[in-house]
Motif scaffolding. Structure first.
Motif, PDB file in Angstrom:
ATOM      1  N   GLY A  49       0.818  -1.210   0.000  1.00 12.27           N
ATOM      2  CA  GLY A  49       0.000   0.000   0.000  1.00 12.27           C
ATOM      3  C   GLY A  49       0.848   1.254   0.000  1.00 12.27           C
ATOM      4  O   GLY A  49       0.578   2.209  -0.743  1.00 12.27           O
ATOM      5  N   PHE A  50       1.898   1.260   0.807  1.00 12.74           N
ATOM      6  CA  PHE A  50       2.811   2.404   0.837  1.00 12.74           C
ATOM      7  C   PHE A  50       3.560   2.534  -0.485  1.00 12.74           C
ATOM      8  O   PHE A  50       3.754   3.634  -1.000  1.00 12.74           O
ATOM      9  CB  PHE A  50       3.814   2.268   1.990  1.00 12.74           C
ATOM     10  N   GLN A  53       1.339   3.940  -3.235  1.00 10.28           N
ATOM     11  CA  GLN A  53       1.185   5.391  -3.095  1.00 10.28           C
ATOM     12  C   GLN A  53       2.396   6.142  -3.619  1.00 10.28           C
ATOM     13  O   GLN A  53       2.268   7.244  -4.160  1.00 10.28           O
ATOM     14  CB  GLN A  53       0.951   5.766  -1.626  1.00 10.28           C
ATOM     15  N   ARG A  54       3.564   5.581  -3.473  1.00 16.88           N
ATOM     16  CA  ARG A  54       4.800   6.256  -3.885  1.00 16.88           C
ATOM     17  C   ARG A  54       5.096   6.116  -5.383  1.00 16.88           C
ATOM     18  O   ARG A  54       5.460   7.083  -6.027  1.00 16.88           O
ATOM     19  CB  ARG A  54       5.991   5.709  -3.100  1.00 16.88           C
TER      20      ARG A  54
END
Length: 168
Positions: A49-50, A53-54
């Motif tokens: 998920g992180f 996003q990046r």
């Protein structure tokens, strides 16, 4: 998703047999390794998920497939049990990233039909798991562990090309 699911069978399905048959680990020890790989998969899935996003779902998916494909080839050639196990853990971590990122990517392809997209994604994955297990078994019987590992790595690379060409 179909090709990535074929390719992951080198880790999901055959890595434990490889440990047991080629490196002579006990069934109990192999079972412990199996449980730990689930932990690495969960961590990768959570961190995806992180990463999405990046760098985006497409890039995260490609990154996951590329890494687990390389690991799938390499663990068949490593000289030590410790390195083989470490590679299997790393591969499952990146498979967790690929799995979750691909689901996000699938949902974003046709947002109005997200239910249908997830059904198709899961159907393709299940078909890929079946095909991958069958082809891997044949390769193992006729050509051995290393050829099977190279095959799975090549299928993973093919999955990346399909994503690069067809997915936005």
């Amino acid at each position: 998703n179909l090709l990535a699911s074929v390719a992951i069978q080198g880790l999901y399905f055959y890595s434990y047999s490889f440990l047991n048959r080629s490196l002579h680990t006990s069934t109990e020890y192999t079972g412990i390794i199996y449980a730990i790989t689930a932990f690495f998969f969960m961590i990768g899935s959570y961190l995806s998920g992180f990463l999405v996003q990046r760098i985006g779902a497409r890039t995260s998916t490609i990154f996951g497939i590329l890494t687990f494909s390389i690991v799938t080839v390499l663990y068949h050639f490593t000289p030590t049990l410790s390195l083989t196990i470490a590679l299997i853990f790393i591969g499952n971590f990146f498979e967790g990233i690929r799995y979750s990122s691909l689901n996000i990517l699938s949902l974003r392809q046709v947002p109005d039909f997200s239910g249908s997209m997830m059904s198709l994604t899961n159907a393709a994955a299940n078909l890929g798991y079946s095909i991958g297990a069958g082809i891997g078994g044949l390769l193992l019987l006729f050509y051995g562990w290393r050829a099977m590992g190279i095959f799975y790595g090549c299928i993973g690379t093919l999955a990346i090309f399909v994503i690069l060409i067809l997915v936005k």
